[in-house]
Design a protein around this motif. Structure first.
Motif, PDB file in Angstrom:
ATOM      1  N   GLU A 151      -8.439  16.478  -3.636  1.00  0.00           N
ATOM      2  CA  GLU A 151      -7.610  15.790  -2.658  1.00  0.00           C
ATOM      3  C   GLU A 151      -8.496  14.908  -1.797  1.00  0.00           C
ATOM      4  O   GLU A 151      -9.724  15.096  -1.734  1.00  0.00           O
ATOM      5  N   VAL A 152      -7.869  13.973  -1.171  1.00  0.00           N
ATOM      6  CA  VAL A 152      -8.599  13.093  -0.270  1.00  0.00           C
ATOM      7  C   VAL A 152      -7.623  12.627   0.806  1.00  0.00           C
ATOM      8  O   VAL A 152      -6.429  12.449   0.564  1.00  0.00           O
ATOM      9  N   ILE A 153      -8.169  12.503   1.953  1.00  0.00           N
ATOM     10  CA  ILE A 153      -7.376  11.947   3.053  1.00  0.00           C
ATOM     11  C   ILE A 153      -7.882  10.537   3.306  1.00  0.00           C
ATOM     12  O   ILE A 153      -9.066  10.336   3.587  1.00  0.00           O
ATOM     13  N   ILE A 154      -6.987   9.622   3.182  1.00  0.00           N
ATOM     14  CA  ILE A 154      -7.364   8.217   3.362  1.00  0.00           C
ATOM     15  C   ILE A 154      -6.909   7.781   4.739  1.00  0.00           C
ATOM     16  O   ILE A 154      -5.751   7.939   5.112  1.00  0.00           O
ATOM     17  N   GLU A 155      -7.856   7.261   5.451  1.00  0.00           N
ATOM     18  CA  GLU A 155      -7.585   6.858   6.827  1.00  0.00           C
ATOM     19  C   GLU A 155      -8.226   5.502   7.055  1.00  0.00           C
ATOM     20  O   GLU A 155      -9.378   5.282   6.659  1.00  0.00           O
ATOM     21  N   SER A 156      -7.493   4.627   7.606  1.00  0.00           N
ATOM     22  CA  SER A 156      -8.046   3.293   7.822  1.00  0.00           C
ATOM     23  C   SER A 156      -7.382   2.682   9.041  1.00  0.00           C
ATOM     24  O   SER A 156      -6.182   2.848   9.270  1.00  0.00           O
ATOM     25  N   ASP A 157      -8.178   1.969   9.782  1.00  0.00           N
ATOM     26  CA  ASP A 157      -7.614   1.259  10.932  1.00  0.00           C
ATOM     27  C   ASP A 157      -6.739   0.100  10.495  1.00  0.00           C
ATOM     28  O   ASP A 157      -5.974  -0.448  11.294  1.00  0.00           O
ATOM     29  N   GLN A 158      -6.885  -0.279   9.219  1.00  0.00           N
ATOM     30  CA  GLN A 158      -6.087  -1.409   8.738  1.00  0.00           C
ATOM     31  C   GLN A 158      -4.660  -0.988   8.400  1.00  0.00           C
ATOM     32  O   GLN A 158      -3.803  -1.846   8.214  1.00  0.00           O
ATOM     33  N   PHE A 159      -4.461   0.286   8.243  1.00  0.00           N
ATOM     34  CA  PHE A 159      -3.107   0.743   7.917  1.00  0.00           C
ATOM     35  C   PHE A 159      -2.163   0.429   9.070  1.00  0.00           C
ATOM     36  O   PHE A 159      -2.486   0.656  10.236  1.00  0.00           O
ATOM     37  N   ARG A 160      -1.024  -0.072   8.676  1.00  0.00           N
ATOM     38  CA  ARG A 160       0.003  -0.377   9.658  1.00  0.00           C
ATOM     39  C   ARG A 160       1.293   0.322   9.251  1.00  0.00           C
ATOM     40  O   ARG A 160       1.629   0.358   8.058  1.00  0.00           O
ATOM     41  N   PRO A 161       2.021   0.821  10.205  1.00  0.00           N
ATOM     42  CA  PRO A 161       3.304   1.440   9.865  1.00  0.00           C
ATOM     43  C   PRO A 161       4.269   0.406   9.288  1.00  0.00           C
ATOM     44  O   PRO A 161       4.258  -0.763   9.691  1.00  0.00           O
ATOM     45  N   GLY A 162       5.039   0.841   8.335  1.00  0.00           N
ATOM     46  CA  GLY A 162       6.050  -0.034   7.757  1.00  0.00           C
ATOM     47  C   GLY A 162       5.508  -0.986   6.706  1.00  0.00           C
ATOM     48  O   GLY A 162       6.242  -1.867   6.253  1.00  0.00           O
ATOM     49  N   VAL A 163       4.264  -0.848   6.358  1.00  0.00           N
ATOM     50  CA  VAL A 163       3.672  -1.709   5.326  1.00  0.00           C
ATOM     51  C   VAL A 163       3.441  -0.867   4.076  1.00  0.00           C
ATOM     52  O   VAL A 163       2.914   0.249   4.158  1.00  0.00           O
ATOM     53  N   ARG A 164       3.838  -1.385   2.961  1.00  0.00           N
ATOM     54  CA  ARG A 164       3.689  -0.633   1.716  1.00  0.00           C
ATOM     55  C   ARG A 164       2.303  -0.896   1.137  1.00  0.00           C
ATOM     56  O   ARG A 164       1.854  -2.034   1.047  1.00  0.00           O
ATOM     57  N   TYR A 165       1.665   0.196   0.772  1.00  0.00           N
ATOM     58  CA  TYR A 165       0.323   0.106   0.186  1.00  0.00           C
ATOM     59  C   TYR A 165       0.367   0.721  -1.207  1.00  0.00           C
ATOM     60  O   TYR A 165       1.110   1.663  -1.466  1.00  0.00           O
ATOM     61  N   ASN A 166      -0.511   0.171  -2.036  1.00  0.00           N
ATOM     62  CA  ASN A 166      -0.706   0.750  -3.373  1.00  0.00           C
ATOM     63  C   ASN A 166      -2.024   1.495  -3.374  1.00  0.00           C
ATOM     64  O   ASN A 166      -3.053   0.976  -2.892  1.00  0.00           O
ATOM     65  N   PHE A 167      -1.991   2.674  -3.876  1.00  0.00           N
ATOM     66  CA  PHE A 167      -3.189   3.506  -3.990  1.00  0.00           C
ATOM     67  C   PHE A 167      -3.441   3.786  -5.473  1.00  0.00           C
ATOM     68  O   PHE A 167      -2.493   4.115  -6.215  1.00  0.00           O
ATOM     69  N   PHE A 168      -4.690   3.661  -5.824  1.00  0.00           N
ATOM     70  CA  PHE A 168      -5.061   3.906  -7.228  1.00  0.00           C
ATOM     71  C   PHE A 168      -6.176   4.932  -7.247  1.00  0.00           C
ATOM     72  O   PHE A 168      -7.185   4.765  -6.542  1.00  0.00           O
ATOM     73  N   LEU A 169      -5.956   5.943  -8.031  1.00  0.00           N
ATOM     74  CA  LEU A 169      -6.967   6.995  -8.166  1.00  0.00           C
ATOM     75  C   LEU A 169      -7.684   6.798  -9.499  1.00  0.00           C
ATOM     76  O   LEU A 169      -7.044   6.791 -10.567  1.00  0.00           O
ATOM     77  N   TYR A 170      -8.981   6.611  -9.399  1.00  0.00           N
ATOM     78  CA  TYR A 170      -9.801   6.457 -10.604  1.00  0.00           C
ATOM     79  C   TYR A 170     -10.668   7.696 -10.755  1.00  0.00           C
ATOM     80  O   TYR A 170     -11.197   8.219  -9.767  1.00  0.00           O
ATOM     81  N   GLY A 171     -10.828   8.101 -11.963  1.00  0.00           N
ATOM     82  CA  GLY A 171     -11.760   9.170 -12.273  1.00  0.00           C
ATOM     83  C   GLY A 171     -12.946   8.584 -13.043  1.00  0.00           C
ATOM     84  O   GLY A 171     -12.774   7.672 -13.860  1.00  0.00           O
TER      85      GLY A 171
END
Lengths: 1096, 204
Positions: free
Chosen positions: A682-702
């Motif tokens: 698991e990972v917790i992703i935290e960024s100051d760039q995140f804004r509420p109401g904005v859709r983000y795509n997350f990609f998990l690479y192994g």
């Protein structure tokens, strides 16, 4: 003194022999003898010394005296002999003798008085118990006064040397005041006599200033000797001694500037030559106590605390005010929180809190002394050293080689003193001064030297110092060091384990190793450590360009703790099995590079460089391992964080990389990435760039074999918000009872969350009149449809009313809330079939009813006729017509009614004054028929003559049931000229003259069955007989439109209209019999069916 | 009231009064005919300054008087007629209808008298009312203005009228008196000061 008295009696005595005598004689004889004996005794007493009394003032000598015999004077000699004493006889001329004190027990003393050759002997038995101890009158040696303290000092000698034994002495001292010597106080004072003369001192403090009045003193004593068994008596009072103050010319008030305890009683006096009128303390008046002369005093009880300037006491005379000031306060409180410590082991600073204020200031304030018992040294506290924070401080110079100090702090003021003690080991009470001259010096990139100066003689102790290390974006670090103390010197300590090229802020404070108090922190010192080689390569990622031909390499700037200096540039190289290609040096702050590569597998290396050297390379493979089984998932974050979890995959040997980007961003999509170890799930992703109401795509690479494979694709929000736009909807189709609505998708940027459904509201409402009501108010008219199937894009609303305006509202919602509304007004189509049916059915029903009614009436016409309109009897058979005989005398045969064509008749109408329709008989007078009723019953002026033209026939009907003798009933058929309701407005009716309204006399059938009633009826015929109305006559129009005169007559000439008259010919249904004179009757009206049956 | 005399405790104060600003040298105690000289020439506006200082003193005299008797406690504020009556004996006279020279000389004596007594009052009140800081401040300010006024008057007398010596008298010494007498004398003198400073202000 009564002592045992003996006197020498002549030897002649009454014989002891008893003689027998009569009892009376014996009684007389005894009385005589007794009288003789008493005479003898008295004669002896008068002639012998008597009343021997002995006193002593020193217990050694008794002073005995007696009373001389009567009649003796000068020249009498006394010989006093004491028994049991050698040479104990004394020859003397006076009546007293001092003899040494006799031993305890009875002693016989013989006093022989010789006068004029007469000798009288008295024998006394003397015992110590009969001797009185009366001390000598004491004498006041000195009486002095201390006027400032109102104290008298008394001095006297106890003369104890004359007493052989120790004895207790009680002194009684009497204090008298004023010229009248009023007793003020009687004091007892105990001392002991010890065989020596001792001068005693005794002091007495007056409650009144001694200046106020003369004071007198007397003294006496009482010796309580345990060795003396006789009577002990007080001495006489000493002569009076007095003290008085000699006033100068000025009036004075006493005491002056006195200091007393709060709550005390005090007396003030004013020595004045003038009359004192008033005395005040502060602003309060006090009763005067008059002393000698014009002097006065006041007594103050329980005096209150004074102000700083003291309490003023004044005495007012006619012209002046005299006064004094009293300072009322408290003795010093016990010093509190006494604390002694040193800052430099050279001087001890003791501080304390004075406690309760004394209310005494200036020269009357408390003086403190700090005394050290081991060294015997002391220091004084000066008033000027009082700080503002109510804490007192005094400095004590330390004694060399002395560590233990026993301090006693005593405070005293004019009202008393108090003290507090403290025992300390001064080496355990070190609170060093603030370190000064604090400096930082580099050792290497990871270590510095700190130096500072600490004043004080700390050679005897170790110092514990604390260094506070701060660096940007990092927690504060505290390090402690212990160093050997020195005397007034600099200290130096090395600080290692620092980061290279990092700005640090240092502060330091010190204490003794045994710790008592920390010093204050030194000033801050900022220092930047030197640079070192970057410890790690940059965090690297790569993306293929949208055309798939270029590989874009991204790297993150090294964190400060890994850069170890200012990064100047980066070196990027790619290598394959065959070759290694190095790109040109990329200067900071550019953090990406683009390389044109084929689809072969390459390893990209990135190296960061600073002024000291290059970092280890960071490597990443260019190829991506395909994944066919990829699903898109949804996730919503918490706060500003998003949690991604995955199942552990043992195939992933390198690490996991999570990259994310804004979903609306074009390819290559990359905002940031994060690498986590391969054992993570698991990972917790935290960024100051995140804004509420904005859709983000997350990609998990192994990472597997240096190649990355996309494992999961997730779309998510860190927080869902409500949509910012309403769905755009249109009405696709409208019928009379339904509306088909269609809407479009909301763009992702405006949706701001995962779409969860739509809310569709509709209600009746016009666009102009219907205001938007709160949808949440639960208004009953509003209907709501919740569409949770987000794929649904149309909605048909059924069961609506035709040709009705509907208000439609559509909202989209996410988990973040409801979006805005979009509303529309739609009118449903008209339902024409229904309208037609709605019109036709009532018409058809009316027609059917009419037809049926008509048929029924037609078929039952006979019955109807018989029921409602029976045959009218032939008037020729009616006897009522015989009245013509009486009128027309000479005619013996019956004649039919002669019809004169269109001969106008006059109708006389009796007026009624009642507004309400009154049922009265109506009499129609034909010009050819005389009225049978006396016209005097009716006022001529109330008659309205109506021109009447019977259109068809005028008949006179006789009532067959009425006997001729009983009188006749005249029935006149009049024309009913109107078959319909008058059109006159009610208002107009009310304006019609009541005379005119009363013009119509409704017909009614009179009750004429009874003979008696006939008579009555005949009398009232003009009032009660006639036509009875079937409806409210007020609503009737008086002039029928088809009346021949209805158009040309004025209101006074009216025709009578009747909706239904049982006597009207026009209502009669013509009989079947064609012979009936009425067969050719006038018009019939359908409405006549609804009239009441006549004569009911 | 004790007769006026030079007290040992007042002399140092007077020396300080004259040395304070350095504008003038101590008044010579030599003969009247001795040459008068000042360290610096008088400013042309010295009379204006004197008037201004008098106005300043006159403006604050009543406040100082009130502050003083209030700080002494009851019954001073309610018995001003008997406790603070301005019947100070041996107070230097002033004749408002005299020449400027005589008025300046008389004013010099008055200000010297008041200045010395004000010093005594200040000292007494610091012991008696150590926390009455506003009173101390007002007394100090008044004494400062008086020092400047005395200096200016001296300068004027010396430069224009060549007066080198003025006999001055000082008020009673309060050091040996009881507290009530100190309070009362201070109040009487400040009442007198309030009265006389008004006259002086009018006269100039």
């Amino acid at each position: 003194m009564d002592i045992y008295l003996h006197w020498r009696q002549p030897s002649q005595m009454v014989g002891s022999k008893r003689m027998r005598m009569p009892s009376n004689f014996r009684w007389l004889l005894a009385t005589f003898v007794l009288l003789h004996l008493l005479n003898q005794v008295n004669s002896q007493k008068k002639g012998t010394p008597r009343d021997l009394k002995c006193t002593t003032n020193n217990l050694q000598v008794w002073d005995c005296s007696w009373k001389a015999p009567l009649g003796t004077g000068h020249g009498t000699m006394y010989k006093v002999c004491i028994e049991d004493r050698p040479r104990s006889c004394h020859q003397l001329e006076k009546t007293n003798i001092k003899i040494p004190a006799l031993s305890p027990g009875d002693h016989e003393i013989t006093i022989n008085s010789l006068h004029d050759s007469e000798s009288f002997i008295s024998i006394f038995k003397l015992n110590e118990k009969n001797v009185s101890l009366i001390p000598d009158t004491p004498e006041i040696l000195n009486l002095s006064a201390d006027f400032s303290t109102s104290t008298l000092h008394l001095k006297w000698n106890d003369k104890g040397s004359v007493f052989p034994h120790h004895s207790n002495v009680i002194w009684e001292i009497k204090i008298l005041r004023k010229d009248s010597m009023e007793l003020v106080e009687l004091v007892t004072y105990n001392t002991t006599l010890n065989g020596r003369d001792i001068v005693h001192h005794w002091s007495w403090t007056s409650d009144m200033p001694l200046e106020c009045a003369t004071h007198h003193v007397r003294i006496r004593c009482y010796i309580d000797s345990p060795h003396f068994s006789g009577l002990k008596e007080w001495s006489d009072w000493s002569p009076v001694k007095n003290i008085s103050w000699t006033p100068d010319s000025q009036t004075k008030v006493f005491p002056q500037d006195n200091i007393i305890l709060v709550g005390s009683d005090i007396t003030f006096c004013c020595i004045s030559q003038e009359k004192v009128l008033l005395a005040q303390i502060g602003s309060k008046n006090c009763p005067l106590i008059h002393l000698d002369g014009e002097n006065v005093a006041i007594k103050i009880h329980n005096i209150s605390v004074s102000e700083n300037s003291g309490t003023n006491v004044i005495f007012t005379t006619e012209d002046y005010i005299y006064g004094t000031v009293i300072f009322s306060g408290y003795p010093p409180d016990v010093p509190q929180k006494l604390n002694c410590e040193t800052h430099d082991l050279e001087e001890i600073v003791c501080s304390w809190n004075p406690g309760r204020p004394t209310a005494l200031v200036g020269p009357r304030s408390t003086n403190y002394t700090l005394f050290e018992s081991f060294s015997g040294k002391s220091v004084r506290f000066k008033n000027g050293e009082v700080p503002t924070n109510e804490s007192y401080r005094v400095c004590f110079k330390m004694i060399p080689s002395q560590e233990i100090y026993n301090f006693t702090l005593s405070g005293h003021n004019p009202l008393g003193q108090s003290e507090s003690t403290i025992l300390i080991n001064i080496t355990e009470r070190v609170s060093p001064h603030t370190p000064t001259l604090f400096k930082v010096k580099d050792i290497n990139s990871n270590a510095v030297t700190l130096s500072w100066h600490l004043s004080g003689n700390f050679a005897r102790i170790n110092l514990l110092c604390q260094i506070k290390i701060n660096k940007a974006n990092s927690a504060q670090e505290l390090r402690s060091v212990t160093i050997k103390g020195v005397e007034n010197s600099n200290y130096r300590v090395a600080m290692d384990k620092l980061n290279a090229y990092t700005m640090y802020t240092f502060r330091i404070r010190c204490s003794s190793e045994t710790y008592w108090k920390w010093s204050k922190w030194s000033n801050e010192k900022q220092h930047l450590t030197t640079e070192a080689i970057p410890s790690k390569g940059p965090d690297t990622w790569r993306e293929w360009s949208s055309d798939g031909k270029n590989l874009i390499i991204y790297w993150k700037p090294l964190p400060v703790n890994e850069a170890n200096g200012k990064i100047l540039s980066y070196n990027v190289s790619c290598s394959s099995d065959e070759e290694t290609q190095s790109l040109s040096e990329i200067l900071d702050p550019q953090h990406k590079a683009e390389i044109r590569l084929d689809k072969n597998d390459y390893i990209i290396s990135v190296v960061a460089k600073n002024s000291v050297g290059s970092s280890p390379p960071s490597k990443i493979a260019s190829m991506e391992i395909p994944n066919d089984d990829l699903r898109v998932e949804q996730v919503v974050g918490m706060g500003k964080r998003i949690l991604l979890t995955w199942h552990p995959d043992p195939n992933m040997t390198c690490d996991y990389v999570i990259k994310w980007c804004n979903s609306s961003q074009s390819e290559p999509c990359l905002m940031d990435w994060k690498k986590v170890p391969s054992n993570s799930t698991e990972v917790i992703i935290e960024s100051d760039q995140f804004r509420p109401g904005v859709r983000y795509n997350f990609f998990l690479y192994g990472c597997r074999n240096q190649g990355y494979q996309l494992l999961r694709s997730v779309i998510g929000y860190i927080k869902e918000l409500a949509p910012i736009v309403a769905p755009n909807f249109t009405v696709e189709d409208t019928t009379s009872d339904s509306i088909l609505v269609k809407w479009e998708d909301i763009p992702v940027e405006e949706l701001r969350g995962f779409l969860r459904g739509y809310l569709f509201y509709f209600e009746k409402g016009e666009k102009d009149t219907s205001k938007m009501r709160g949808l949440e108010s639960g208004h009953s008219d509003i209907k709501v449809k919740n569409i949770t199937d987000i794929s649904q894009k149309t909605l048909r609303i059924a069961d609506l009313q035709g040709k009705t305006s509907y208000h439609l509202i559509l909202q989209a919602y996410t988990d973040g809330g409801l979006g805005p509304e979009k509303s529309m007004f739609v009118v449903t189509n008209e339902n024409s079939v229904g309208l037609i049916i709605a019109i036709l059915i009532p018409v058809a029903v009316a027609v059917v009813i009419g037809v049926v009614t008509s048929v029924l009436c037609y078929r039952k016409r006979e019955w109807i006729k018989e029921t409602f309109y029976p045959d009218i009897p032939n008037p020729e058979n009616c006897k009522a017509l015989q009245f013509q005989k009486s009128v027309c005398e000479g005619s013996s045969a019956l004649k039919t009614l002669e019809m004169n064509p269109c001969t106008p008749n006059n109708v006389e109408v009796l007026e009624t004054r009642s507004i309400l329709p009154k049922i009265e008989d109506t009499e129609i007078i034909s010009p050819v028929v005389e009225r049978p009723i006396d016209s005097s019953d009716v006022e001529p002026e109330n008659h309205v003559v109506v021109s009447y033209c019977p259109p068809i026939i005028e008949e006179e009907i006789a009532n067959p049931a009425v006997d001729e003798a009983a009188g006749t009933s005249q029935v006149i058929y009049i024309d009913v000229q109107s078959m319909y309701q008058p059109q006159t407005k009610p208002e107009e009716d009310q304006e019609i003259d009541p005379i005119v309204v009363a013009g119509y006399k409704p017909q009614m059938r009179l009750p004429i069955n009874s003979t008696v009633e006939e008579t009555a009826a005949e009398d009232n015929m003009d009032k009660t007989a006639g036509y009875r109305p079937q409806a409210n006559v007020n609503t009737w129009k008086l002039v029928s439109p088809d009346s021949p005169r209805s158009t040309d007559s004025n209101s006074e000439i009216v025709s009578f209209g009747s909706p239904c008259s049982i006597n009207s010919r026009q209502f009669l249904i013509p009989p079947k019999d064609e012979d009936s004179p009425k067969s050719g009757g006038g018009g019939w009206s359908f409405s006549n069916f609804f009239q009441n049956k006549p004569n009911d | 009231m004790a007769p006026s005399c030079l007290f040992p405790g007042v002399m140092p104060l007077l020396l300080v009064l004259h040395w304070k600003h350095g504008a003038v040298s101590p008044l010579p105690v030599t003969s009247v005919n001795a040459t008068c000289a000042t360290r610096h020439p008088c400013h042309s506006t010295v009379m204006s300054q004197i008037r201004s200082q008098l106005a300043q003193l006159n403006g604050s005299a009543n406040a100082l008087f009130i502050l003083y008797y209030t700080a002494q406690g009851e019954p001073f504020p309610n018995n001003l007629d008997k406790l603070c009556a301005p019947n100070v004996t041996d107070f230097p006279p002033f004749h408002a209808n005299g020449t400027e020279k005589t008025k300046l000389v008389e004013m010099y004596r008055i200000i010297a008298y008041l200045g010395a007594f004000l010093g005594n009052i200040t000292q007494d009140q610091k012991l008696l009312n150590p926390s009455a800081l506003s009173l101390h401040s007002k007394l100090g300010t008044t004494a400062d203005i008086m020092r400047g006024l005395l200096s200016n008057v001296h300068c004027r007398l010396c430069n224009k009228y060549h007066v080198a010596h003025v006999d001055v008298a000082y008020g009673p010494d309060t050091s040996g008196k009881d507290v009530f007498q100190k309070k009362k004398l201070g109040c009487q003198l400040l009442g007198k000061y309030k009265q006389v400073i008004g006259v002086l202000t009018q006269a100039f």
